[in-house]
Design a protein around this motif. Structure first.
Motif, PDB file in Angstrom:
ATOM      1  N   GLY A  84       0.823  -1.204   0.000  1.00  0.00           N
ATOM      2  CA  GLY A  84       0.000   0.000   0.000  1.00  0.00           C
ATOM      3  C   GLY A  84       0.860   1.258   0.000  1.00  0.00           C
ATOM      4  N   ILE A  85       0.311   2.314  -0.553  1.00  0.00           N
ATOM      5  CA  ILE A  85       1.068   3.556  -0.728  1.00  0.00           C
ATOM      6  C   ILE A  85       0.369   4.694   0.001  1.00  0.00           C
ATOM      7  N   CYS A  86       1.144   5.457   0.750  1.00  0.00           N
ATOM      8  CA  CYS A  86       0.637   6.669   1.373  1.00  0.00           C
ATOM      9  C   CYS A  86       1.106   7.835   0.508  1.00  0.00           C
ATOM     10  N   MET A  87       0.183   8.325  -0.316  1.00  0.00           N
ATOM     11  CA  MET A  87       0.512   9.383  -1.259  1.00  0.00           C
ATOM     12  C   MET A  87      -0.699  10.313  -1.326  1.00  0.00           C
ATOM     13  N   GLY A  88      -0.501  11.561  -0.983  1.00  0.00           N
ATOM     14  CA  GLY A  88      -1.587  12.521  -0.900  1.00  0.00           C
ATOM     15  C   GLY A  88      -2.508  12.520  -2.106  1.00  0.00           C
ATOM     16  N   LEU A  89      -1.940  12.392  -3.273  1.00  0.00           N
ATOM     17  CA  LEU A  89      -2.697  12.432  -4.514  1.00  0.00           C
ATOM     18  C   LEU A  89      -3.783  11.354  -4.574  1.00  0.00           C
ATOM     19  N   LEU A  90      -3.533  10.208  -3.928  1.00  0.00           N
ATOM     20  CA  LEU A  90      -4.472   9.082  -3.987  1.00  0.00           C
ATOM     21  C   LEU A  90      -5.498   9.066  -2.849  1.00  0.00           C
ATOM     22  N   LYS A  91      -5.363   9.957  -1.904  1.00  0.00           N
ATOM     23  CA  LYS A  91      -6.313   9.992  -0.787  1.00  0.00           C
ATOM     24  C   LYS A  91      -7.649  10.548  -1.260  1.00  0.00           C
ATOM     25  N   SER A  92      -8.712   9.913  -0.829  1.00  0.00           N
ATOM     26  CA  SER A  92     -10.053  10.297  -1.290  1.00  0.00           C
ATOM     27  C   SER A  92     -10.338  11.782  -1.084  1.00  0.00           C
ATOM     28  N   GLU A  93      -9.927  12.312   0.068  1.00  0.00           N
ATOM     29  CA  GLU A  93     -10.229  13.721   0.351  1.00  0.00           C
ATOM     30  C   GLU A  93      -9.421  14.688  -0.514  1.00  0.00           C
ATOM     31  N   ALA A  94      -8.303  14.233  -1.080  1.00  0.00           N
ATOM     32  CA  ALA A  94      -7.468  15.098  -1.915  1.00  0.00           C
ATOM     33  C   ALA A  94      -7.671  14.832  -3.407  1.00  0.00           C
ATOM     34  N   TRP A  95      -8.319  13.746  -3.735  1.00  0.00           N
ATOM     35  CA  TRP A  95      -8.484  13.346  -5.135  1.00  0.00           C
ATOM     36  C   TRP A  95      -9.317  14.364  -5.906  1.00  0.00           C
ATOM     37  N   LYS A  96      -8.875  14.640  -7.147  1.00  0.00           N
ATOM     38  CA  LYS A  96      -9.622  15.522  -8.036  1.00  0.00           C
ATOM     39  C   LYS A  96      -9.897  14.753  -9.330  1.00  0.00           C
ATOM     40  N   PRO A  97     -11.086  14.843  -9.880  1.00  0.00           N
ATOM     41  CA  PRO A  97     -11.388  14.141 -11.128  1.00  0.00           C
ATOM     42  C   PRO A  97     -10.481  14.544 -12.294  1.00  0.00           C
ATOM     43  N   SER A  98      -9.844  15.695 -12.190  1.00  0.00           N
ATOM     44  CA  SER A  98      -8.930  16.120 -13.258  1.00  0.00           C
ATOM     45  C   SER A  98      -7.578  15.391 -13.197  1.00  0.00           C
ATOM     46  N   THR A  99      -7.309  14.681 -12.105  1.00  0.00           N
ATOM     47  CA  THR A  99      -6.066  13.927 -11.977  1.00  0.00           C
ATOM     48  C   THR A  99      -6.091  12.759 -12.954  1.00  0.00           C
ATOM     49  N   LYS A 100      -4.970  12.586 -13.645  1.00  0.00           N
ATOM     50  CA  LYS A 100      -4.876  11.534 -14.649  1.00  0.00           C
ATOM     51  C   LYS A 100      -3.891  10.459 -14.201  1.00  0.00           C
ATOM     52  N   THR A 101      -3.954   9.339 -14.862  1.00  0.00           N
ATOM     53  CA  THR A 101      -3.043   8.232 -14.565  1.00  0.00           C
ATOM     54  C   THR A 101      -1.592   8.668 -14.706  1.00  0.00           C
ATOM     55  N   VAL A 102      -1.289   9.477 -15.695  1.00  0.00           N
ATOM     56  CA  VAL A 102       0.084   9.957 -15.872  1.00  0.00           C
ATOM     57  C   VAL A 102       0.538  10.759 -14.656  1.00  0.00           C
ATOM     58  N   ASP A 103      -0.366  11.502 -14.023  1.00  0.00           N
ATOM     59  CA  ASP A 103      -0.032  12.256 -12.810  1.00  0.00           C
ATOM     60  C   ASP A 103       0.314  11.302 -11.666  1.00  0.00           C
ATOM     61  N   ILE A 104      -0.468  10.236 -11.552  1.00  0.00           N
ATOM     62  CA  ILE A 104      -0.206   9.236 -10.517  1.00  0.00           C
ATOM     63  C   ILE A 104       1.174   8.607 -10.742  1.00  0.00           C
ATOM     64  N   LEU A 105       1.455   8.223 -11.974  1.00  0.00           N
ATOM     65  CA  LEU A 105       2.735   7.567 -12.278  1.00  0.00           C
ATOM     66  C   LEU A 105       3.912   8.506 -12.037  1.00  0.00           C
ATOM     67  N   ASN A 106       3.789   9.745 -12.444  1.00  0.00           N
ATOM     68  CA  ASN A 106       4.875  10.711 -12.194  1.00  0.00           C
ATOM     69  C   ASN A 106       5.089  10.933 -10.698  1.00  0.00           C
ATOM     70  N   THR A 107       4.007  10.970  -9.932  1.00  0.00           N
ATOM     71  CA  THR A 107       4.125  11.145  -8.483  1.00  0.00           C
ATOM     72  C   THR A 107       4.789   9.926  -7.851  1.00  0.00           C
ATOM     73  N   LEU A 108       4.462   8.729  -8.335  1.00  0.00           N
ATOM     74  CA  LEU A 108       5.125   7.514  -7.836  1.00  0.00           C
ATOM     75  C   LEU A 108       6.626   7.567  -8.083  1.00  0.00           C
ATOM     76  N   VAL A 109       7.020   7.965  -9.288  1.00  0.00           N
ATOM     77  CA  VAL A 109       8.444   8.071  -9.606  1.00  0.00           C
ATOM     78  C   VAL A 109       9.114   9.067  -8.660  1.00  0.00           C
ATOM     79  N   ASN A 110       8.476  10.203  -8.437  1.00  0.00           N
ATOM     80  CA  ASN A 110       9.041  11.217  -7.543  1.00  0.00           C
ATOM     81  C   ASN A 110       9.156  10.715  -6.105  1.00  0.00           C
TER      82      ASN A 110
END
Length: 150
Positions: A84-110
């Protein structure tokens, strides 16, 4: 709507790949279940490793975030023993419908280059990261050699 959006994002990823990252549906007939891998970034203690992960989208995507979990064991303050990953971008309260899979992948790399010890899944690893970086780096490299070899 979810499947159309996921197909568009997949096409965008194929046309504009992220260096060191692969991600695609597990099978041709299920766009909701993806498998991917990330090459450990150069200069990080994860360099030389390949880290596999799964992304599971719901039919409510993009209004609800996908679930992302690593299947490769990683010594990291923001990644748990279960992947499991603790990453702000994936938290339900922070999630935005404009977030794309590429954003998730770039955040994982970072996250590999810049762990966030202030929002950890493992407080022990986060404390070690803060207080003894050399020991943290050595353990992370050992886990790469043990679990993340291509």
């Amino acid at each position: 709507m979810a499947l159309r959006r996921i197909q568009k994002e997949l096409t965008d990823l194929v046309n504009n790949p992220i260096p060191g990252v692969s991600a695609a549906p597990r099978t041709d007939d299920d766009l909701l279940q993806w498998r991917g891998s990330i090459a450990g970034p150069a200069g990080s203690p994860y360099e030389g490793g390949v880290f596999k992960f799964d992304i599971v989208f719901t039919i409510d995507y993009p209004f609800k975030p996908p679930t992302v979990k690593f299947s490769t064991k990683i010594y990291h303050p923001n990644i748990g023993d279960d992947g499991g990953i603790c990453m702000g971008l994936l938290k339900s309260e922070a999630w935005k419908p404009s977030t794309k899979t590429v954003d998730i992948l770039n955040t994982l790399v970072n996250l590999f280059s810049e762990p966030n010890p202030d929002d950890p899944l493992s407080t022990v690893i986060a404390e070690e990261y803060r207080s003894n970086r050399a020991e943290f780096n050595a353990k992370a490299r050992q886990w790469v050699a043990t679990y993340a070899k291509p």
